[in-house]
Design a protein around this motif. Structure first.
Motif, short mmCIF file in Angstrom:
data_model
loop_
_atom_site.label_atom_id
_atom_site.label_comp_id
_atom_site.label_asym_id
_atom_site.label_seq_id
_atom_site.Cartn_x
_atom_site.Cartn_y
_atom_site.Cartn_z
N GLU A 164 31.67 16.25 66.40
CA GLU A 164 31.75 17.57 67.02
C GLU A 164 30.72 18.52 66.41
N ASN A 165 30.58 18.51 65.09
CA ASN A 165 29.59 19.35 64.42
C ASN A 165 28.17 18.97 64.81
N LEU A 166 27.92 17.68 64.88
CA LEU A 166 26.60 17.20 65.28
C LEU A 166 26.27 17.64 66.69
N GLN A 209 27.47 20.23 68.26
CA GLN A 209 27.25 21.68 68.24
C GLN A 209 25.84 22.01 67.76
N GLU A 210 25.38 21.33 66.71
CA GLU A 210 24.03 21.56 66.20
C GLU A 210 22.98 21.17 67.23
N LEU A 211 23.18 20.04 67.89
CA LEU A 211 22.24 19.60 68.92
C LEU A 211 22.18 20.61 70.06
N GLN A 212 23.34 21.13 70.44
CA GLN A 212 23.39 22.11 71.52
C GLN A 212 22.64 23.38 71.13
N GLU A 213 22.81 23.84 69.89
CA GLU A 213 22.11 25.03 69.43
C GLU A 213 20.60 24.81 69.40
N HIS A 214 20.17 23.64 68.91
CA HIS A 214 18.73 23.33 68.87
C HIS A 214 18.16 23.24 70.29
N GLN A 223 19.28 24.79 72.97
CA GLN A 223 19.19 26.14 73.52
C GLN A 223 18.00 26.89 72.96
#
Length: 86
Positions: free
Chosen positions: A33-35, A37-42, A44
Motif C-alpha cells: 500500500e505504501n509503495l 501511494q509513493e508510485l501514485q505521488e511520483h 502525479q
C-alpha cells in the motif's frame, strides 16, 4: 488406547505459525500500500511536469506565430518604435 492413527499436535506451535503468517500478510499489505501511494505521488508529479512542458511549448509556438503575423502585417517595426519612445 494404543495411539494408532493419532498424531501429537503441538497447538502452541501451530498457533504461533498462524500468528506469524497473519503478521507477515499484514506487513506485506502495508508495504504494498505504501509503495502504491509513493508510485501514485511520483506519477502525479511527473504528469504535472509534462503538462507544464507541453504548456511551455504551446506558449512558445503561440509567440512565434504572433511574431510571424506581426512581420506579415508590417507592424513589428511600429511596435518596437513605440516601445523605444516610452
Amino acid at each position: 488406547m494404543n495411539g494408532v492413527g493419532r498424531q501429537s499436535v503441538n497447538y502452541k506451535a501451530v498457533y504461533k505459525q498462524e500468528t506469524l503468517s497473519v503478521a507477515m500478510v499484514i506487513f506485506l499489505y502495508d508495504l504494498a500500500e505504501n509503495l502504491f501511494q509513493e508510485l501514485q505521488e511520483h506519477f502525479q508529479a511527473l504528469t504535472a511536469t509534462l503538462n507544464l512542458r507541453k504548456m511551455g511549448n504551446r506558449i512558445e509556438d503561440l509567440q512565434k506565430n504572433v511574431n510571424d503575423l506581426m512581420v506579415q502585417a508590417g507592424i513589428e517595426n511600429s511596435i518596437k518604435e513605440q516601445m523605444l519612445k516610452t
